[in-house]
Design a protein around this motif. Sequence first.
Motif, short mmCIF file in Angstrom:
data_model
loop_
_atom_site.label_atom_id
_atom_site.label_comp_id
_atom_site.label_asym_id
_atom_site.label_seq_id
_atom_site.Cartn_x
_atom_site.Cartn_y
_atom_site.Cartn_z
N ILE A 118 0.81 -1.22 0.00
CA ILE A 118 0.00 0.00 0.00
C ILE A 118 0.85 1.27 0.00
CG2 ILE A 118 -2.02 -1.10 1.04
CD1 ILE A 118 -1.11 0.05 3.75
N ASN A 119 2.16 1.11 -0.17
CA ASN A 119 3.07 2.26 -0.19
C ASN A 119 3.17 2.81 -1.61
OD1 ASN A 119 5.22 4.03 -0.17
ND2 ASN A 119 6.51 2.73 1.10
N PRO A 120 2.73 4.07 -1.84
CA PRO A 120 2.77 4.66 -3.19
C PRO A 120 4.17 4.75 -3.79
CG PRO A 120 1.49 6.03 -1.71
CD PRO A 120 2.14 4.97 -0.87
N ARG A 121 5.21 4.62 -2.99
CA ARG A 121 6.58 4.71 -3.50
C ARG A 121 7.12 3.38 -4.02
NH1 ARG A 121 8.35 8.24 1.50
NH2 ARG A 121 7.55 10.23 0.79
N GLU A 122 6.37 2.30 -3.83
CA GLU A 122 6.82 0.99 -4.28
C GLU A 122 6.51 0.78 -5.75
OE1 GLU A 122 8.68 -1.07 -2.74
OE2 GLU A 122 8.31 -0.87 -0.59
N LEU A 123 7.33 -0.02 -6.43
CA LEU A 123 7.18 -0.26 -7.86
C LEU A 123 5.87 -0.95 -8.21
CD1 LEU A 123 10.78 -1.49 -8.69
CD2 LEU A 123 9.78 0.73 -9.21
N TRP A 124 5.35 -1.77 -7.33
CA TRP A 124 4.13 -2.53 -7.63
C TRP A 124 2.86 -1.80 -7.24
CZ3 TRP A 124 8.18 -4.97 -4.91
CH2 TRP A 124 8.18 -4.70 -3.54
N TYR A 125 2.97 -0.61 -6.71
CA TYR A 125 1.79 0.14 -6.27
C TYR A 125 0.77 0.35 -7.40
CZ TYR A 125 -1.16 3.68 -4.17
OH TYR A 125 -2.23 4.38 -3.70
#
Length: 193
Positions: A118-125
Amino acid sequence: MEHWIGGIIGLLCVLQLLQGSRSTTYEVIGDEKTMDIVCDAKEDKGNVPIREVLDISGLSFEVADDLETLYYKGDIKMLMDLPSGPIGMQLDVFRWERSQWHPTPFCLKRENLCKSLINPRELWYPIFRNIPENEMICPPEKGHIYTLKNVSNHEFVRNMPHVDIAGDLKAVVHLSTGDLKTCIVFFFKVYAN
Protein backbone atom coordinates in the motif's frame (compact mmCIF):
# COMPACT_ATOMS: atom_id res chain seq x y z
CA MET A 1 49.40 24.69 -15.57
CA GLU A 2 49.06 21.81 -13.09
CA HIS A 3 46.17 23.66 -11.40
CA TRP A 4 44.40 23.97 -14.74
CA ILE A 5 44.83 20.25 -15.56
CA GLY A 6 43.53 19.34 -12.09
CA GLY A 7 40.46 21.53 -12.72
CA ILE A 8 39.76 19.79 -16.04
CA ILE A 9 40.07 16.35 -14.43
CA GLY A 10 37.72 17.48 -11.63
CA LEU A 11 35.20 18.78 -14.19
CA LEU A 12 35.34 15.48 -16.10
CA CYS A 13 34.69 13.58 -12.85
CA VAL A 14 31.65 15.76 -12.07
CA LEU A 15 30.30 15.32 -15.62
CA GLN A 16 30.73 11.54 -15.31
CA LEU A 17 28.80 11.59 -12.03
CA LEU A 18 26.00 13.62 -13.59
CA GLN A 19 25.88 11.23 -16.57
CA GLY A 20 25.36 8.27 -14.20
CA SER A 21 22.65 10.02 -12.20
CA ARG A 22 20.40 11.03 -15.10
CA SER A 23 16.74 10.20 -14.77
CA THR A 24 15.19 7.53 -16.97
CA THR A 25 11.67 6.31 -17.67
CA TYR A 26 11.31 2.55 -17.96
CA GLU A 27 8.49 0.89 -19.85
CA VAL A 28 7.61 -2.42 -18.18
CA ILE A 29 5.44 -4.99 -19.97
CA GLY A 30 4.38 -8.14 -18.16
CA ASP A 31 4.59 -11.27 -20.26
CA GLU A 32 1.60 -13.53 -20.87
CA LYS A 33 3.69 -16.31 -19.28
CA THR A 34 3.05 -14.49 -15.98
CA MET A 35 -0.14 -16.52 -15.66
CA ASP A 36 2.14 -19.50 -14.95
CA ILE A 37 3.51 -18.31 -11.61
CA VAL A 38 5.18 -21.59 -10.58
CA CYS A 39 8.93 -21.45 -9.94
CA ASP A 40 11.03 -24.21 -11.41
CA ALA A 41 12.62 -26.73 -9.04
CA LYS A 42 16.06 -25.05 -9.22
CA GLU A 43 14.66 -21.66 -8.08
CA ASP A 44 12.10 -22.88 -5.58
CA LYS A 45 13.39 -22.75 -2.00
CA GLY A 46 9.91 -23.09 -0.57
CA ASN A 47 8.24 -25.86 1.36
CA VAL A 48 4.72 -25.19 0.00
CA PRO A 49 4.00 -24.86 -3.75
CA ILE A 50 2.35 -21.53 -4.65
CA ARG A 51 -0.60 -23.38 -6.24
CA GLU A 52 -1.46 -24.65 -2.73
CA VAL A 53 -1.47 -21.06 -1.42
CA LEU A 54 -3.15 -19.12 -4.27
CA ASP A 55 -5.76 -20.05 -6.86
CA ILE A 56 -5.42 -17.85 -9.95
CA SER A 57 -7.59 -20.03 -12.19
CA GLY A 58 -10.24 -17.28 -12.04
CA LEU A 59 -7.94 -14.81 -13.82
CA SER A 60 -8.12 -14.11 -17.52
CA PHE A 61 -6.77 -11.42 -19.78
CA GLU A 62 -7.76 -9.52 -22.89
CA VAL A 63 -5.26 -8.33 -25.47
CA ALA A 64 -5.41 -4.62 -26.40
CA ASP A 65 -5.24 -3.30 -29.96
CA ASP A 66 -1.46 -2.79 -29.68
CA LEU A 67 -1.14 -6.60 -29.30
CA GLU A 68 1.25 -6.03 -26.39
CA THR A 69 -0.87 -4.70 -23.57
CA LEU A 70 -2.91 -7.20 -21.57
CA TYR A 71 -5.75 -6.38 -19.21
CA TYR A 72 -6.15 -8.89 -16.39
CA LYS A 73 -9.49 -9.44 -14.73
CA GLY A 74 -10.94 -12.00 -12.37
CA ASP A 75 -10.32 -13.39 -8.92
CA ILE A 76 -7.28 -14.50 -6.95
CA LYS A 77 -8.37 -16.75 -4.09
CA MET A 78 -6.45 -17.58 -0.92
CA LEU A 79 -6.44 -21.36 -0.40
CA MET A 80 -4.97 -21.56 3.10
CA ASP A 81 -4.53 -19.65 6.33
CA LEU A 82 -1.07 -18.18 6.75
CA PRO A 83 0.96 -18.46 9.94
CA SER A 84 0.75 -15.29 12.03
CA GLY A 85 3.40 -12.63 11.62
CA PRO A 86 4.61 -10.39 8.79
CA ILE A 87 5.13 -11.77 5.30
CA GLY A 88 8.75 -11.41 4.22
CA MET A 89 9.72 -11.06 0.57
CA GLN A 90 12.97 -11.51 -1.36
CA LEU A 91 12.81 -10.66 -5.08
CA ASP A 92 15.71 -11.44 -7.43
CA VAL A 93 15.81 -10.32 -11.08
CA PHE A 94 17.29 -12.40 -13.91
CA ARG A 95 17.94 -11.41 -17.54
CA TRP A 96 17.59 -13.70 -20.57
CA GLU A 97 20.89 -13.64 -22.46
CA ARG A 98 22.50 -16.21 -24.73
CA SER A 99 19.61 -18.67 -24.27
CA GLN A 100 19.72 -18.78 -20.49
CA TRP A 101 18.75 -16.80 -17.39
CA HIS A 102 21.59 -14.82 -15.83
CA PRO A 103 21.41 -13.17 -12.40
CA THR A 104 21.47 -9.38 -12.24
CA PRO A 105 22.50 -7.24 -9.28
CA PHE A 106 18.88 -6.09 -8.88
CA CYS A 107 16.93 -7.39 -5.94
CA LEU A 108 14.40 -6.20 -3.39
CA LYS A 109 13.84 -7.35 0.14
CA ARG A 110 10.90 -6.41 2.33
CA GLU A 111 10.42 -7.50 5.92
CA ASN A 112 6.69 -6.71 5.76
CA LEU A 113 5.15 -7.21 2.32
CA CYS A 114 1.70 -6.10 3.48
CA LYS A 115 2.95 -2.61 4.40
CA SER A 116 4.83 -2.26 1.14
CA LEU A 117 1.81 -3.20 -1.01
CA ILE A 118 0.00 0.00 0.00
CA ASN A 119 3.07 2.26 -0.19
CA PRO A 120 2.77 4.66 -3.19
CA ARG A 121 6.58 4.71 -3.50
CA GLU A 122 6.82 0.99 -4.28
CA LEU A 123 7.18 -0.26 -7.86
CA TRP A 124 4.13 -2.53 -7.63
CA TYR A 125 1.79 0.14 -6.27
CA PRO A 126 0.19 0.83 -9.71
CA ILE A 127 -1.03 -2.79 -9.76
CA PHE A 128 -2.30 -3.03 -6.19
CA ARG A 129 -4.03 0.36 -6.17
CA ASN A 130 -6.56 -1.22 -8.57
CA ILE A 131 -7.74 -3.75 -5.98
CA PRO A 132 -10.84 -2.46 -4.15
CA GLU A 133 -9.94 -1.03 -0.73
CA ASN A 134 -12.34 -3.35 1.12
CA GLU A 135 -10.53 -6.36 -0.45
CA MET A 136 -7.02 -5.11 0.30
CA ILE A 137 -6.67 -7.23 3.42
CA CYS A 138 -3.16 -8.36 4.18
CA PRO A 139 -2.32 -10.88 5.39
CA PRO A 140 -5.35 -12.61 3.91
CA GLU A 141 -7.25 -15.48 5.50
CA LYS A 142 -8.27 -18.72 3.78
CA GLY A 143 -11.07 -18.05 1.28
CA HIS A 144 -10.25 -14.32 0.86
CA ILE A 145 -10.65 -13.12 -2.71
CA TYR A 146 -8.80 -10.30 -4.48
CA THR A 147 -10.65 -9.08 -7.57
CA LEU A 148 -8.73 -7.58 -10.48
CA LYS A 149 -10.57 -5.36 -12.96
CA ASN A 150 -8.69 -4.33 -16.09
CA VAL A 151 -5.27 -4.36 -14.43
CA SER A 152 -2.73 -3.60 -17.13
CA ASN A 153 0.52 -5.45 -17.64
CA HIS A 154 1.91 -2.26 -19.19
CA GLU A 155 3.34 0.37 -16.84
CA PHE A 156 5.79 3.25 -16.98
CA VAL A 157 8.19 3.75 -14.08
CA ARG A 158 9.36 7.36 -14.22
CA ASN A 159 12.27 9.33 -12.79
CA MET A 160 14.44 6.34 -11.95
CA PRO A 161 18.24 6.30 -11.98
CA HIS A 162 19.61 5.09 -15.29
CA VAL A 163 20.86 1.48 -15.04
CA ASP A 164 21.34 -1.27 -17.59
CA ILE A 165 18.17 -3.29 -16.91
CA ALA A 166 16.47 -3.33 -20.32
CA GLY A 167 15.66 -6.71 -21.85
CA ASP A 168 13.70 -9.89 -21.18
CA LEU A 169 13.57 -10.36 -17.42
CA LYS A 170 12.06 -12.56 -14.78
CA ALA A 171 11.54 -11.89 -11.11
CA VAL A 172 11.81 -14.82 -8.73
CA VAL A 173 9.94 -13.94 -5.54
CA HIS A 174 10.40 -15.90 -2.33
CA LEU A 175 7.70 -15.31 0.29
CA SER A 176 7.86 -16.47 3.89
CA THR A 177 5.83 -16.16 7.05
CA GLY A 178 6.28 -18.33 10.12
CA ASP A 179 7.38 -21.74 8.85
CA LEU A 180 5.70 -21.34 5.43
CA LYS A 181 7.91 -20.59 2.43
CA THR A 182 6.77 -20.37 -1.18
CA CYS A 183 8.00 -19.08 -4.53
CA ILE A 184 6.40 -17.13 -7.41
CA VAL A 185 7.91 -16.18 -10.75
CA PHE A 186 6.93 -13.27 -13.06
CA PHE A 187 8.17 -12.64 -16.61
CA PHE A 188 8.38 -9.18 -18.17
CA LYS A 189 10.18 -6.95 -20.67
CA VAL A 190 11.79 -3.63 -19.81
CA TYR A 191 12.57 -0.82 -22.25
CA ALA A 192 14.52 2.30 -21.26
CA ASN A 193 13.18 5.56 -22.74
